[in-house]
Motif scaffolding. Structure first.
Motif, PDB file in Angstrom:
ATOM      1  N   VAL A   1       0.715  -1.193   0.123  1.00 19.29           N
ATOM      2  CA  VAL A   1      -0.134  -0.208  -0.275  1.00 19.29           C
ATOM      3  C   VAL A   1       0.947   1.498   0.240  1.00 19.29           C
ATOM      4  O   VAL A   1       2.080   0.838   0.577  1.00 19.29           O
ATOM      5  N   TRP A   2       0.561   2.042  -0.828  1.00 20.03           N
ATOM      6  CA  TRP A   2       1.363   3.636  -0.893  1.00 20.03           C
ATOM      7  C   TRP A   2       0.776   4.925  -0.120  1.00 20.03           C
ATOM      8  O   TRP A   2      -0.469   4.927  -1.055  1.00 20.03           O
ATOM      9  N   ILE A   3       1.357   5.203   0.281  1.00 20.52           N
ATOM     10  CA  ILE A   3       0.072   6.398   0.501  1.00 20.52           C
ATOM     11  C   ILE A   3       1.266   7.618   0.099  1.00 20.52           C
ATOM     12  O   ILE A   3       2.233   7.914   0.400  1.00 20.52           O
ATOM     13  N   GLU A   4       1.048   8.476  -0.533  1.00 18.57           N
ATOM     14  CA  GLU A   4       1.640   9.844  -1.115  1.00 18.57           C
ATOM     15  C   GLU A   4       0.679  11.052  -0.270  1.00 18.57           C
ATOM     16  O   GLU A   4       0.092  11.216  -0.960  1.00 18.57           O
ATOM     17  N   SER A   5       1.907  12.286   0.041  1.00 18.36           N
ATOM     18  CA  SER A   5       0.987  13.580   0.090  1.00 18.36           C
ATOM     19  C   SER A   5       1.588  14.445  -0.645  1.00 18.36           C
ATOM     20  O   SER A   5       3.393  14.271  -1.059  1.00 18.36           O
ATOM     21  N   GLY A   6       1.312  15.749  -1.206  1.00 23.74           N
ATOM     22  CA  GLY A   6       1.605  16.505  -1.113  1.00 23.74           C
ATOM     23  C   GLY A   6       1.251  17.469  -1.025  1.00 23.74           C
ATOM     24  O   GLY A   6       0.360  17.554  -0.501  1.00 23.74           O
ATOM     25  N   TRP A   7       1.492  18.841  -1.245  1.00 27.08           N
ATOM     26  CA  TRP A   7       1.445  20.418  -0.894  1.00 27.08           C
ATOM     27  C   TRP A   7       1.449  20.897  -2.464  1.00 27.08           C
ATOM     28  O   TRP A   7       2.868  20.964  -3.153  1.00 27.08           O
ATOM     29  N   ASN A   8       0.909  22.602  -2.389  1.00 23.55           N
ATOM     30  CA  ASN A   8       1.912  23.570  -2.986  1.00 23.55           C
ATOM     31  C   ASN A   8       0.991  24.799  -1.599  1.00 23.55           C
ATOM     32  O   ASN A   8       0.196  24.522  -0.851  1.00 23.55           O
TER      33      ASN A   8
END
Length: 464
Positions: free
Chosen positions: A343-350
């Motif tokens: 399972v992959w959990i990716e987080s990102g923001w701008n």
């Protein structure tokens, strides 16, 4: 996770929701309408009716209402069987009135649809089907057998055969259509009501856990200094009592128990982190906390924080709300349930948004349910049973609860599959299973402000 028993929502004892007084009042309105119709037909239109028999049939309804009013209490609620009998009585009474007043030549024959619609909204499907078939049987009999409508001059008022057949067909279609239509609408409302109730239960449980974690964390914070003082004093006593073995052992025991108290408080307050994190925490900390219960379930969870977003130290601090924690936890649980290995959990923001993706290497969502994901009581994510999870039997509430709670926090959710999720020759190391993307407007969830970096100081007492 909230353990919501399916039995709580499978019961459909809707008959117990209906008061006898409600049906009695409706019957009084029907009686008033029948008497008015008889008076107008006889006095205004000079129709020659079997007026004695008509009033006798109306009188039976009056007597039944009076008996029910005086025998049963006002708050009497009917069972499924009692509701069925009451509605069936009204239908038969109406059918007898139509038999005495022209059958399907009577324009009021359309009222036979009423009891079927009521039953579709109030009692089970089996009872509704029985009443619908009874209504169709009644109108079929009335089309052939009935007393004619005659004027005082002896003229018989009747429809041409084609219009009579059309009236019969219209009533039959209305019985079927309105019964099915009402049943579907009520079933949809029931499912949504039960699912929202489950959502409230899940959120209430998460709120209690959060409050408990806050109390424990505050206790650990307040007791930290006294425990440290006890440990220091006991260590000094142990050094000074080297010649008194028994007393030295007691001092060392006090120090060990102080350490044990510290460890217990730290373990109990783990969900609360510290005072600052009770209400707000870094994005990565919230994601890891949500995934924590599923880290040891045999699947590997990979975190990729700051995906295409720059340095990790630029991550935002967000509100640590129970609905966010529980909603994300349900999404992670769903991914772990159906993943093959990863399972992959990716987080990102701008500057404007925060984006989270939860992916797995399972079979993905089946195409026929992909557009309906998030509806309550959808039992399976894939076509048929998953051979890797033959024991899985869910209520379909997990994704609904997650979607509802996260949307409450301002998020937008989308569900998709990897490009080759159904390819049997796929590489399981790729992110090609189910994909859930959660996007928040940054200004709506971010809690970063200059004051949040200041020391929290002494905990304030709870106020009533």
């Amino acid at each position: 996770m909230t353990d919501i028993s399916p039995g709580v929502f499978k019961s459909r004892s809707r008959g117990n929701w209906i008061r006898l007084r409600t049906l009695i009042l409706l019957r009084w309105w029907a009686i008033a309408g029948q008497i008015s119709a008889l008076v107008v037909a006889q006095r205004l239109y000079d129709l020659n009716l079997e007026i004695g028999l008509c009033y006798l049939v109306v009188g039976v309804s009056v007597i039944s209402n009076l008996v029910a009013t005086f025998i049963y209490p006002e708050n009497k609620r009917l069972s499924e069987r009692e509701t069925l009998l009451v509605v069936l009585f009204d239908m038969l009474q109406l059918g007898l009135m139509l038999y005495l007043t022209g059958g399907l030549n009577n324009p009021f024959s359309i009222l036979i649809v009423g009891p079927v619609t009521v039953s579709a909204s109030a009692i089970s499907s089996r009872s509704t089907v029985f009443l619908g078939l009874t209504a169709i049987l009644i109108v079929s009999v009335l089309a052939k057998f009935h007393l004619p409508l005659r004027t005082d001059m002896g003229f018989v008022l009747r429809m041409p055969h084609i219009f009579l057949f059309g009236n019969w067909a219209a009533i039959v279609i209305a019985v079927v259509f309105l019964g099915v239509y009402s049943r579907w609408i009520v079933s949809e409302m029931d499912a949504m009501s039960n699912a929202l109730q489950a959502t409230q239960m899940a959120l209430a449980r998460e709120q209690k856990l959060t409050d408990l974690g806050g109390v424990v964390a505050a206790a650990a914070h307040e007791l930290g200094t006294p425990l440290a003082t006890i440990k220091l004093a006991s260590s000094e006593l142990a050094e000074e009592l080297e010649e008194h073995e028994d007393l030295r052992d007691d001092a060392l025991l006090i120090r060990e128990q102080a350490d044990r108290c510290r460890d217990i408080l730290r373990s109990m307050g783990r969900a609360g982190k510290d005072d600052l994190h009770l209400r707000k925490a870094p994005l990565t900390a919230v994601l890891e906390e949500a995934a924590e219960p599923h880290l040891d379930r045999g699947k590997t969870i990979h975190f990729d924080h700051g995906h295409d977003s720059g340095a990790i130290d630029t991550q935002p601090t967000i509100y640590r709300r129970p609905e966010i924690i529980h909603g994300l936890r349900n999404l992670v649980q769903n991914a772990v349930d159906f993943a093959a290995e990863n399972v992959w959990i990716e987080s990102g923001w701008n500057d404007k948004t925060l984006t989270l993706r939860i992916m797995d290497d399972g079979r993905g969502y089946s195409t026929h349910v992909l557009g309906r994901i998030g509806e309550p009581f959808m039992r399976r994510r894939s076509i048929g049973a998953d051979p890797r999870r033959p024991e899985y039997e869910g209520m379909g509430l997990g994704l609904f609860i997650a979607k509802t709670l996260l949307e409450r926090s301002g998020a937008t959710l989308s569900f998709a599959n990897g490009s080759d999720a159904t390819d049997p020759g796929r590489n399981p190391a790729h992110h090609i299973g189910a994909v859930v993307e959660v996007i928040w407007p940054r200004k709506q969830i971010e809690a970063e402000n200059p004051e949040s970096r200041l020391p929290t100081g002494q905990n304030q007492p709870f106020s009533a």
